[in-house]
Design an enzyme around this catalytic site. Sequence first.
Site, PDB file in Angstrom:
ATOM      1  N   SER A 155      23.772  35.091  34.055  1.00 18.77           N
ATOM      2  CA  SER A 155      22.521  34.609  33.996  1.00 18.77           C
ATOM      3  C   SER A 155      22.650  33.633  32.485  1.00 18.77           C
ATOM      4  O   SER A 155      21.538  33.588  31.758  1.00 18.77           O
ATOM      5  CB  SER A 155      22.430  36.388  33.685  1.00 18.77           C
TER       6      SER A 155
ATOM      7  N   LYS B 299      22.513  31.765  24.807  1.00 20.81           N
ATOM      8  CA  LYS B 299      21.361  31.857  24.316  1.00 20.81           C
ATOM      9  C   LYS B 299      20.548  32.906  24.247  1.00 20.81           C
ATOM     10  O   LYS B 299      20.832  32.989  22.606  1.00 20.81           O
ATOM     11  CB  LYS B 299      22.578  32.855  25.317  1.00 20.81           C
TER      12      LYS B 299
ATOM     13  N   SER C 219      28.342  36.479  33.494  1.00 17.69           N
ATOM     14  CA  SER C 219      27.048  35.271  33.479  1.00 17.69           C
ATOM     15  C   SER C 219      27.820  33.955  32.212  1.00 17.69           C
ATOM     16  O   SER C 219      26.682  33.780  32.262  1.00 17.69           O
ATOM     17  CB  SER C 219      26.753  36.612  32.816  1.00 17.69           C
TER      18      SER C 219
END
Lengths: 441, 498
Positions: free
Chosen positions: A103, A28, A127
């Site tokens: 996210s 990420k 997330s």
Amino acid sequence: MSENVFITEERIEGDDDGPLAGRTVAVKDNISTAGVRTTCGSRMLEEYVPPYDATVVSRLKDAGATIVGKTNMDEFGMGSTTETSSFGPTDNPAAPGRVPGGSSGGSAAAVAAGEADLALGSDTGGSIRCPAAFCGVVGIKPTYGLVSRYGLVAYGNSLEQIGPFANSVEDAAQLLDVIAGDDEHDATTREPPRGSDGRTGDARETREPQLENGASYADAATGDVDGLQIGVPTELLEGADEGVVETFWDAIADLEDRGAEYHEVSLPSVEHAVEAYYVIAMSEASSNLARFDGVRYGHDADAEGNWNETFAQAREEGFGDEVKRRILLGTYALSAGYHDKYYKKAQDARAWVKQDFDEALEEADVLASPTMPVPPFERGKSLEDPLQMYLADANTVPVNLADLPAISVPAGETDGLPVGLQLVGPAFGEERLIRAASALE
Amino acid sequence: MTAQTVQQGDLVTVIGLEVHVQLETDTKIFCGCSTERTDEPNENVCPVCLGLPGALPVLNEAAVEAAVKIGKAIDADIPEETRFHRKNYYYPDLPKNFQITQYDEPICADGELEISVEGDRRTVTVERAHLEEDPGSLQHVGGGGGIDSAEYTLVDYNRAGTPLMEIVTAPDFRSPAEVRAFLAELEEVLEYLGVFDAERDGSLRIDANLSIIPAEEIDGEDTAEIGAEALAAANRTEVKNISSHKGAQKALAYEETRQKNAIQRGRAVEQETRHWDESRGITVSMRSKEEEKDYRYFEEADLPPLRVSGWKEEIAIPELPTARRERFEDEYGLSDEAASKLTSTKQVADFYEDVAGEYDPDLAATWVADNLLGELNYRDMEITAIEGRLEEVTRLVELVATDEITAKNARETVLRSMLDDGRTPDEVVAEEGLGKTGEDEVKRAVVEAVEENPDAVADYESGDDGAINFLVGQVMQKTGGSADPGDVNQLLRAELED
């Protein structure tokens, strides 16, 4: 690539051998990689190249993994759709035309699309679990303190953890084995508990070893749920999509067939969890994101005027709408005269949520619910109504408030859309979650 | 507290302090960077003290240990555990745009420090003392030279993350002189504890709040008993940018006069922040009509609370100046003045005890307190400047104690020459021929002087005792001044008695 999974595609080779040799990992883009830009999905950090590796990145390299790129995400982790990224939205490989969740949407999509064997995300209020559920993959949110946050660009630092994505529970557990453990750079980490099977209580007070010596999280993926006591919090089914609820109960029935038992439990405090979560996360964000002023790194507005005006200009240009909204609300919640009404109250609610979970976990080994109350949203819908987006986090945020571990595992489909089942365990009870979740594969 | 009585119409000065002290630790408070001073900007920095995204603070326990020492020295309450908060504000020297500090649970609360002002002993309350991180430092270039008027400003983060202790006193001071005495005492204590280096530039920074209160607002006659209401009713100024005790006294004396003048002329004193301009010797207004700042304090979740309940017992502190001064008076029979001088810094006191251990404590006191400190002071030097040469001073005392040179020569020639030309005492004695003249030589000179001056001898014998002085002078002349006049006097009398 069609899904827009990566913000930056770059191969970072790890050591020649190790437990992850030959495996590819997507990371990420809020996890610092030395020499490779780390944008947090924001224009603010479009050109920011960290001079150091996050602890989890060092551990990936040491374990022989090959990093294949930095994945798309909601800007600074603020969203559940990956649509607030300033690098454009990511499509859901498991449900084209739908969002991948967020996210950590890019990381979940990378695994779902086969762009990487494994991925790292971060979970502040869901997330990891939300995109795992939406993309039909496995995601683990570890106990607060199990995985080092050093190098993770903070959003809500008292809530978040880095965790793994994979196509199987065992693979996710193997990645957790690599990243878990005490780190001298993160004072909130604990030695990975080795010993029994987990224990209820405050993660930050728990120091007892729980995994047996030499045992690994991956070894726990046995699918053995004989005698497992599952608690189902009724509050987490209320208001959920019918098809999601049906898929959830089918999965519980599968677990029953394999020897598990379930009973309903109540978590009365969770009705306040979403409010409490957003107040705390936004308050922390307003402080964590204050450092982005364009002086040392990040977007430089090149503005005329005094330092105050220059800071304001950099932040005006560098941050997107959702980030500004959360910084403003968080600043408000911490302000004199409102601090007690919002921030302090949210902390009280957090303590209450923790207590409810502890009590429920005294009578159950794990708690089960749908990960998300809805199937993946169509792209472009959620940005119109932020409040609806916040409410979709109802089942995931309480877990972060309680510092507990949770896993989202594919439970089936509704109308061809993936549904995830969430299991929550006691502090440092990851092994138990892995064993139970592997029974659904 | 002073118990001065006040008259109607009198104006009473009330001062409280916030003192920022840099703690002397090897590394910064939240990372492993060195705190060593360096001329190269941004040399001792890392992701943590630069506030890079993703970096996390880890508490340096040496800073906590130093804080506990301070707490013990001022007899403060130290809580079971200590925790940190974030103080949120934007400023270009602040890497994260928040400062990690302590808020509702400081490491030290409710302590006190005894000071001596013009012979009176007083106790000042320290309301709290807490740990925090120092920001970076700014260098304004061109233009007006201030942050809002410079052409541009450079930021150096070498200082960022240096451990600071903020020490907050009650509004207990009634004069700038008291403030100076407090700061001197505080510095002394901190140096004794080994947690502070006074010679480091910027290691001591003082903000002072000063208000003037009409005497009639005071409950009772004791100026110490100023009610909270009277204090709240008076406008106060906060004076910033004070960096020494001398500076504090000057700045506050200026501010005291400025406010009293305003009041006596019927003008209001504005509540404002003022900047002490050391070079001009005045305070200037920085911001008036000050808004109440909102720092949005909240807990720093990245630093778990640290249990320090056992530390107070485990950490030992050395004998402090006051106790040592009292012991010097008892143990060595010194006057209060001499004992005070000799305990002014730990190094002086340690040196005195070394010398007094070998030679007569009175002689040692004269040599360390009067001669050495006097000559150093005259040259604007501290004892630290001759740190490596203290053995030479001890040797000099030995030369005097063993009668090898006269006290006068030792003080006026040898010591001065040691300090001015860097010679050792033995070199000076040899090169200047200061060795005391041998006894036989003196005796010979005495006999000669008696023989050569029959008139003076006659005067002495007829009862004119003053005549002996003439004879002493003659002997001194013959020995080139290296004889001891007292000895000569005795020898002469003995010779004349025969």
